[in-house]
Write a protein that holds these residues in place. Structure first.
Motif, mmCIF file in Angstrom:
data_model
loop_
_atom_site.group_PDB
_atom_site.id
_atom_site.type_symbol
_atom_site.label_atom_id
_atom_site.label_comp_id
_atom_site.label_asym_id
_atom_site.label_seq_id
_atom_site.Cartn_x
_atom_site.Cartn_y
_atom_site.Cartn_z
ATOM 1 N N TYR A 1 0.926 -1.435 -0.012
ATOM 2 C CA TYR A 1 -0.155 0.018 -0.192
ATOM 3 C C TYR A 1 1.212 1.200 -0.247
ATOM 4 O O TYR A 1 2.139 0.868 0.665
ATOM 5 N N VAL A 2 0.332 2.127 -0.210
ATOM 6 C CA VAL A 2 0.993 3.948 -0.463
ATOM 7 C C VAL A 2 1.118 4.933 0.537
ATOM 8 O O VAL A 2 -0.855 4.792 0.813
ATOM 9 N N GLU A 3 1.213 5.080 1.937
ATOM 10 C CA GLU A 3 0.520 5.907 2.749
ATOM 11 C C GLU A 3 0.336 7.708 1.911
ATOM 12 O O GLU A 3 1.487 7.925 1.116
ATOM 13 N N ASP A 4 -0.896 8.035 2.361
ATOM 14 C CA ASP A 4 -1.229 8.920 1.484
ATOM 15 C C ASP A 4 -1.027 10.194 3.260
ATOM 16 O O ASP A 4 -2.336 10.277 3.492
ATOM 17 N N PRO A 5 -0.502 11.082 3.102
ATOM 18 C CA PRO A 5 -0.713 11.895 4.317
ATOM 19 C C PRO A 5 -1.911 12.910 4.339
ATOM 20 O O PRO A 5 -2.261 13.484 5.779
ATOM 21 N N GLU A 6 -1.567 13.527 3.113
ATOM 22 C CA GLU A 6 -3.353 14.214 3.115
ATOM 23 C C GLU A 6 -4.115 13.661 2.616
ATOM 24 O O GLU A 6 -5.126 14.768 2.932
#
Length: 211
Positions: free
Chosen positions: A199-204
């Motif tokens: 998975y990819v982390e997306d802070p926004e």
């Protein structure tokens, strides 16, 4: 000529007349040969086609929830419905390459080459166009491309949808048999994929076009 000789001559004349009077005359016409009938053409061979589907998850750090990448179909069949990004594998193309190509073409997201096969679906009736076999791969995308997410090519739109309920009652309805594919992916993700960091982390945690 004696009477005997004359009688013999008359008899010979009658014999020859009887013998050859019924002989058919030779025809001078040349008969045209009838060409042999051409063999029937074989029925066209029906062939299956191969597609790939990309299974991409982001972790929305704003909500601490996982979300699934989906595209809105811009063409029939199932126009307007949500589906997994994907498309036809080109001749001579490895499916693991094709799935990343289609992902980028339809969403502008760029995936890492390390993909994982989740399932292959080949029910002849899964697609109304023809017999289409699809290979679904778990893909991890590069975080720097998240800002570029947008529907393109065959996709009218691209969005992040709730992963836990996608394809289920109360969640986003998916085209074709993508709900079944996502269910298998969800099971694999909980058992293996999450630990492997698929998975990819997306802070926004924004949707495309959101400010």
């Amino acid at each position: 000529m004696s009477k005997a000789a004359n009688r013999i001559s008359v008899l010979n004349s009658r014999f020859l007349k009887r013998t050859f009077s019924g002989t058919p005359k030779m025809s001078t016409e040349i008969e045209t040969p009838v060409p042999a009938a051409a063999p029937p053409k074989p029925a066209p061979t029906k062939k299956s086609a191969l597609t790939t589907d990309a299974l991409v998850v982001r972790k929305n750090l704003k909500t601490d929830r996982y979300e699934l990448l989906a595209i809105q179909r811009g063409r029939e069949p199932h126009i307007g419905k949500w589906a997994l990004p994907g498309g036809f594998v080109e001749y001579g193309e490895d499916p693991t390459v094709g799935v990343l190509r289609e992902l980028e073409e339809e969403t502008h997201l760029v995936g890492y080459p390390d993909v994982h096969l989740i399932t292959v679906h080949g029910n002849p009736k899964r697609d109304p166009r023809q017999h289409i076999v699809t290979a679904a791969y778990a893909c991890k995308v590069k975080p720097e491309t998240l800002k570029d997410l947008a529907g393109s090519d065959d996709a009218a739109d691209a969005r992040w949808i709730e992963f836990e309920t996608a394809g289920l009652e109360g969640g986003a309805e998916l085209a074709f048999d993508h709900g079944e594919i996502v269910a298998k992916f969800r099971k694999w993700f909980k058992e293996t994929g999450e630990q492997q960091g698929f998975y990819v982390e997306d802070p926004e945690g924004k949707q495309p076009g959101a400010q």
